[in-house]
Design a protein around this motif. Structure first.
Motif, PDB file in Angstrom:
ATOM      1  N   MET A 168      12.440 -11.313   7.125  1.00 42.91           N
ATOM      2  CA  MET A 168      12.088 -10.819   8.465  1.00 42.91           C
ATOM      3  C   MET A 168      10.577 -10.866   8.679  1.00 42.91           C
ATOM      4  SD  MET A 168      12.687  -6.938   9.895  1.00 42.91           S
ATOM      5  CE  MET A 168      11.591  -6.191   8.687  1.00 42.91           C
ATOM      6  N   MET A 169       9.824 -10.416   7.664  1.00 41.43           N
ATOM      7  CA  MET A 169       8.367 -10.357   7.831  1.00 41.43           C
ATOM      8  C   MET A 169       7.741 -11.744   7.885  1.00 41.43           C
ATOM      9  SD  MET A 169       7.396  -6.986   5.570  1.00 41.43           S
ATOM     10  CE  MET A 169       8.300  -5.454   5.867  1.00 41.43           C
ATOM     11  N   PHE A 170       8.161 -12.622   6.982  1.00 42.10           N
ATOM     12  CA  PHE A 170       7.568 -13.965   6.985  1.00 42.10           C
ATOM     13  C   PHE A 170       8.063 -14.816   8.154  1.00 42.10           C
ATOM     14  CE2 PHE A 170       6.458 -13.152   2.417  1.00 42.10           C
ATOM     15  CZ  PHE A 170       5.099 -13.351   2.564  1.00 42.10           C
ATOM     16  N   GLU A 171       9.165 -14.392   8.782  1.00 43.34           N
ATOM     17  CA  GLU A 171       9.635 -15.103   9.987  1.00 43.34           C
ATOM     18  C   GLU A 171       8.964 -14.585  11.253  1.00 43.34           C
ATOM     19  OE1 GLU A 171      13.871 -14.703   9.780  1.00 43.34           O
ATOM     20  OE2 GLU A 171      14.028 -16.065   8.053  1.00 43.34           O
ATOM     21  N   GLY A 172       8.062 -13.587  11.103  1.00 47.17           N
ATOM     22  CA  GLY A 172       7.231 -13.194  12.246  1.00 47.17           C
ATOM     23  C   GLY A 172       7.674 -11.963  12.992  1.00 47.17           C
ATOM     24  N   ALA A 173       8.529 -11.112  12.376  1.00 43.66           N
ATOM     25  CA  ALA A 173       8.989  -9.906  13.074  1.00 43.66           C
ATOM     26  C   ALA A 173       7.828  -8.996  13.469  1.00 43.66           C
ATOM     27  CB  ALA A 173       9.975  -9.135  12.201  1.00 43.66           C
ATOM     28  N   PHE A 174       6.747  -9.013  12.683  1.00 38.81           N
ATOM     29  CA  PHE A 174       5.580  -8.175  12.988  1.00 38.81           C
ATOM     30  C   PHE A 174       4.352  -9.019  13.317  1.00 38.81           C
ATOM     31  CE2 PHE A 174       8.202  -5.587  10.016  1.00 38.81           C
ATOM     32  CZ  PHE A 174       8.588  -4.626  10.940  1.00 38.81           C
ATOM     33  N   GLY A 175       4.585 -10.255  13.748  1.00 40.23           N
ATOM     34  CA  GLY A 175       3.470 -11.123  14.133  1.00 40.23           C
ATOM     35  C   GLY A 175       2.523 -11.360  12.969  1.00 40.23           C
ATOM     36  N   SER A 176       1.220 -11.337  13.270  1.00 42.06           N
ATOM     37  CA  SER A 176       0.218 -11.634  12.236  1.00 42.06           C
ATOM     38  C   SER A 176       0.176 -10.567  11.148  1.00 42.06           C
ATOM     39  CB  SER A 176      -1.166 -11.778  12.881  1.00 42.06           C
ATOM     40  OG  SER A 176      -1.520 -10.568  13.523  1.00 42.06           O
ATOM     41  N   ALA A 177       0.709  -9.353  11.435  1.00 39.50           N
ATOM     42  CA  ALA A 177       0.711  -8.280  10.427  1.00 39.50           C
ATOM     43  C   ALA A 177       1.527  -8.682   9.205  1.00 39.50           C
ATOM     44  CB  ALA A 177       1.279  -6.998  11.020  1.00 39.50           C
ATOM     45  N   GLY A 178       2.518  -9.582   9.390  1.00 41.41           N
ATOM     46  CA  GLY A 178       3.401  -9.954   8.294  1.00 41.41           C
ATOM     47  C   GLY A 178       3.111 -11.299   7.660  1.00 41.41           C
ATOM     48  N   THR A 179       1.936 -11.862   7.933  1.00 36.80           N
ATOM     49  CA  THR A 179       1.618 -13.150   7.295  1.00 36.80           C
ATOM     50  C   THR A 179       1.333 -12.965   5.808  1.00 36.80           C
ATOM     51  OG1 THR A 179      -0.670 -12.895   8.009  1.00 36.80           O
ATOM     52  CG2 THR A 179       0.752 -14.256   9.389  1.00 36.80           C
ATOM     53  N   GLU A 180       0.986 -11.736   5.413  1.00 49.16           N
ATOM     54  CA  GLU A 180       0.920 -11.397   3.997  1.00 49.16           C
ATOM     55  C   GLU A 180       1.773 -10.147   3.789  1.00 49.16           C
ATOM     56  OE1 GLU A 180      -2.251  -9.893   0.655  1.00 49.16           O
ATOM     57  OE2 GLU A 180      -2.969 -11.380   2.070  1.00 49.16           O
ATOM     58  N   VAL A 181       2.433 -10.094   2.641  1.00 47.64           N
ATOM     59  CA  VAL A 181       3.336  -8.986   2.345  1.00 47.64           C
ATOM     60  C   VAL A 181       2.924  -8.359   1.018  1.00 47.64           C
ATOM     61  CG1 VAL A 181       5.721  -8.463   1.661  1.00 47.64           C
ATOM     62  CG2 VAL A 181       5.285  -9.831   3.704  1.00 47.64           C
ATOM     63  N   VAL A 182       2.968  -7.031   0.972  1.00 50.00           N
ATOM     64  CA  VAL A 182       2.721  -6.293  -0.264  1.00 50.00           C
ATOM     65  C   VAL A 182       4.060  -5.727  -0.737  1.00 50.00           C
ATOM     66  CG1 VAL A 182       1.546  -4.315  -1.308  1.00 50.00           C
ATOM     67  CG2 VAL A 182       0.367  -5.709   0.407  1.00 50.00           C
ATOM     68  N   ILE A 183       4.387  -5.987  -1.983  1.00 51.24           N
ATOM     69  CA  ILE A 183       5.613  -5.425  -2.560  1.00 51.24           C
ATOM     70  C   ILE A 183       5.203  -4.460  -3.659  1.00 51.24           C
ATOM     71  CG2 ILE A 183       7.793  -5.923  -3.729  1.00 51.24           C
ATOM     72  CD1 ILE A 183       7.774  -8.640  -2.374  1.00 51.24           C
ATOM     73  N   GLU A 184       5.723  -3.234  -3.556  1.00 48.99           N
ATOM     74  CA  GLU A 184       5.239  -2.220  -4.485  1.00 48.99           C
ATOM     75  C   GLU A 184       6.364  -1.375  -5.049  1.00 48.99           C
ATOM     76  OE1 GLU A 184       3.455   1.405  -2.055  1.00 48.99           O
ATOM     77  OE2 GLU A 184       2.512  -0.472  -1.468  1.00 48.99           O
ATOM     78  N   GLU A 185       6.024  -0.750  -6.134  1.00 47.80           N
ATOM     79  CA  GLU A 185       6.939   0.147  -6.839  1.00 47.80           C
ATOM     80  C   GLU A 185       7.411   1.267  -5.917  1.00 47.80           C
ATOM     81  OE1 GLU A 185       6.343   3.398 -10.505  1.00 47.80           O
ATOM     82  OE2 GLU A 185       4.689   2.105  -9.859  1.00 47.80           O
ATOM     83  N   TYR A 186       8.688   1.585  -6.016  1.00 47.30           N
ATOM     84  CA  TYR A 186       9.239   2.728  -5.292  1.00 47.30           C
ATOM     85  C   TYR A 186       8.838   4.002  -6.026  1.00 47.30           C
ATOM     86  CZ  TYR A 186      12.709   6.107  -3.635  1.00 47.30           C
ATOM     87  OH  TYR A 186      13.317   7.217  -3.129  1.00 47.30           O
ATOM     88  N   LEU A 187       8.168   4.908  -5.293  1.00 54.52           N
ATOM     89  CA  LEU A 187       7.746   6.182  -5.884  1.00 54.52           C
ATOM     90  C   LEU A 187       8.740   7.264  -5.479  1.00 54.52           C
ATOM     91  CD1 LEU A 187       3.907   6.115  -5.085  1.00 54.52           C
ATOM     92  CD2 LEU A 187       5.012   5.550  -7.267  1.00 54.52           C
ATOM     93  N   SER A 188       9.273   7.990  -6.464  1.00 58.84           N
ATOM     94  CA  SER A 188      10.186   9.078  -6.124  1.00 58.84           C
ATOM     95  C   SER A 188       9.437  10.399  -6.231  1.00 58.84           C
ATOM     96  CB  SER A 188      11.410   9.069  -7.030  1.00 58.84           C
ATOM     97  OG  SER A 188      11.025   9.238  -8.371  1.00 58.84           O
ATOM     98  N   GLY A 189       9.779  11.309  -5.337  1.00 58.68           N
ATOM     99  CA  GLY A 189       9.118  12.597  -5.307  1.00 58.68           C
ATOM    100  C   GLY A 189       9.116  13.148  -3.904  1.00 58.68           C
ATOM    101  N   ARG A 190       8.193  14.046  -3.629  1.00 58.93           N
ATOM    102  CA  ARG A 190       8.098  14.661  -2.307  1.00 58.93           C
ATOM    103  C   ARG A 190       6.882  14.085  -1.589  1.00 58.93           C
ATOM    104  NH1 ARG A 190      10.756  19.145  -0.697  1.00 58.93           N
ATOM    105  NH2 ARG A 190      11.162  19.957  -2.786  1.00 58.93           N
ATOM    106  N   GLU A 191       7.103  13.655  -0.351  1.00 62.16           N
ATOM    107  CA  GLU A 191       6.038  12.995   0.417  1.00 62.16           C
ATOM    108  C   GLU A 191       5.298  14.046   1.243  1.00 62.16           C
ATOM    109  OE1 GLU A 191       6.028  10.034   4.253  1.00 62.16           O
ATOM    110  OE2 GLU A 191       7.495   9.611   2.687  1.00 62.16           O
ATOM    111  N   ILE A 192       3.954  14.020   1.167  1.00 59.21           N
ATOM    112  CA  ILE A 192       3.159  14.939   1.997  1.00 59.21           C
ATOM    113  C   ILE A 192       2.008  14.159   2.641  1.00 59.21           C
ATOM    114  CG2 ILE A 192       3.747  16.999   0.651  1.00 59.21           C
ATOM    115  CD1 ILE A 192       0.237  15.824   0.339  1.00 59.21           C
ATOM    116  N   SER A 193       1.445  14.749   3.687  1.00 60.48           N
ATOM    117  CA  SER A 193       0.293  14.164   4.380  1.00 60.48           C
ATOM    118  C   SER A 193      -0.940  14.996   4.050  1.00 60.48           C
ATOM    119  CB  SER A 193       0.513  14.174   5.895  1.00 60.48           C
ATOM    120  OG  SER A 193       1.711  13.503   6.235  1.00 60.48           O
ATOM    121  N   PHE A 194      -2.003  14.319   3.648  1.00 62.20           N
ATOM    122  CA  PHE A 194      -3.238  15.013   3.275  1.00 62.20           C
ATOM    123  C   PHE A 194      -4.383  14.405   4.073  1.00 62.20           C
ATOM    124  CE2 PHE A 194      -6.846  16.333   0.784  1.00 62.20           C
ATOM    125  CZ  PHE A 194      -6.470  17.537   0.210  1.00 62.20           C
TER     126      PHE A 194
END
Length: 426
Positions: A168-194
């Motif tokens: 989806m991303m490389f086919e342009g679903a997010f336009g130029s935002a998806g011309t590069e993709v970051v794939i990262e480890e899934y972090l488990s835990g509690r999400e907070i905003s700081f």
């Protein structure tokens, strides 16, 4: 002071409300604003993407300070252009705004300055990304590198979901935002905003908050820009607070300065509280929306001197005071959001809703037409409340919502459930 605020959402309405309370204020404009902001500021129809037009407005109206709400003008370098014109503005430069504008930039900064985050790889083509996902397995997180209005992140529970996200991303679903993709480890835990206020060298923490990204109750359905939030969160203990400052915020500010791209403005860290300690999963370079709304309700201090201190490199001599009472926000959205939704539906009952003690209503996507308030976006209203407990704030907010007559809107009914359980000793 004459102040110009840029933006049109609930975050900007909360900022306008807080700025308008400052004894330092002479005149407040907001571009483009919305129907709610019009009660606090004079709304002006500036094309904020045309920096020359914004500069001309500032010169013509002797604007002393410009406050930028959303990320897109920051990523486009509006702060740099205002500074070059000699106009003081709150927010990061274009180069510093890459902390939000490029997921890969932030991940590389974390690696360079030993800031705890999930393992990752950057990809500019689908084949290599697919091979990496097949080798890593799931769950795994797939992110469009650039700005995608909070929607460019897929938490893939299966390899198939990850492969679909990559395609989806490389086919342009997010336009130029998806011309590069970051794939990262899934972090488990509690999400907070700081949140931290930064002046390029010093960072001072703001109150903690927790938002609710999923569209439906029980954290189900697709991710959104945020369906509600509350502050403070009981999960940021003094010890965790100090760890986030020492291991994440301060190394980031020092690293950005060392790189020659000092960060000034609000640094918004998305942090996962993992078994190994707090880990950064994203940065934003502006106030969160909807977290800003509860922070503004809880901030006792005048916000205008805080903005000026951040602009002028004076935060080392500065502190902020907060009301101890918690605050909560429930987002009312148009039915269909975050997918397709109707605009122009009529909203009634706002004045009656606002009469409930402790309630403040911020407009996120509204327009006024012939004296009526109409929905004009996906996230439309922010029903906020403060009280002595989160449970009581929640009751006030939902009592206000029950007075609003808007058949085409909906909201989550379980905002702050974690904090309510914590108050009960659950």
């Amino acid at each position: 002071m004459n102040i110009l605020l840029i933006g049109s959402g609930g975050r900007e309405h909360a900022l306008a409300w807080k700025i308008a309370a400052s004894p330092l204020l002479t005149k407040l404009w907001c571009a483009p604003g919305n129907a709610g902001i019009a009660r606090e500021a004079e709304c002006v129809a500036l094309d904020v993407a045309d920096h020359a037009v914004v500069i001309e407005f500032c010169r013509r109206n002797a604007v002393d300070l410009v406050v930028i709400g959303p990320e897109i003008p920051l990523a486009a370098g509006i702060i740099d252009d205002l500074a070059a014109a000699g106009i003081k503005a709150f927010g990061p430069s274009r180069s510093a705004a890459q902390l939000e504008g490029s997921k890969g930039f932030t991940k590389d900064l974390c690696r360079e300055f030993d800031i705890p985050t999930g393992a990752y790889r950057r990809f500019d083509n689908a084949n290599d990304a697919l091979a990496y996902v097949r080798a890593q397995g799931a769950p795994i997180v797939v992110k469009a590198d650039g700005l995608a209005a909070g929607k460019g992140v897929v938490v893939a529970k299966t390899p198939g979901e990850a492969e679909a996200a990559i395609a989806m991303m490389f086919e342009g679903a997010f336009g130029s935002a998806g011309t590069e993709v970051v794939i990262e480890e899934y972090l488990s835990g509690r999400e907070i905003s700081f949140f931290a206020l930064c002046d390029g060298e010093t960072a001072i923490p703001l109150a903690s908050a927790q938002d609710h990204k999923r569209v439906f109750d029980h954290d189900e359905g697709p991710n959104t820009g945020g369906m509600g939030a509350y502050s403070p969160t009981p999960f940021v203990t003094p010890e965790i607070h100090d760890q986030i400052m020492a291991r994440i915020i301060l190394p980031t500010v020092a690293g950005m300065k060392q790189r020659g791209t000092p960060f000034r403005g609000v640094l918004y860290a998305g942090v996962m509280l993992t078994e190994q300690g707090p880990k950064l999963f994203e940065y934003n370079v502006r106030f969160g929306d909807p977290e800003c709304q509860v922070l503004m309700l809880r901030m006792m201090s005048d916000i205008v001197p805080a903005f000026l201190a951040a602009c002028d490199g004076q935060l080392k001599n500065f502190d902020l005071r907060w009301f101890p009472e918690p605050a909560l926000i429930v987002v009312m959205a148009a039915k269909g959001y975050p997918g397709d939704y109707k605009k122009g539906t009529r909203i009634e009952g706002l004045d009656e809703a606002a009469q409930i003690e402790g309630v403040e209503i911020f407009h996120a996507g509204t327009v006024e037409k012939d004296g009526a308030i109409l929905a004009n976006g996906g996230r439309v209203l922010n029903i906020c409340a403060s009280a002595t407990t989160v449970t009581e704030a929640k009751q006030r907010a939902y009592a206000a919502i029950d007075r609003i007559r808007w058949p085409d809107g909906f909201c989550r009914r379980d905002i702050a459930w974690q904090a309510v359980e914590a108050e009960k000793g659950g």
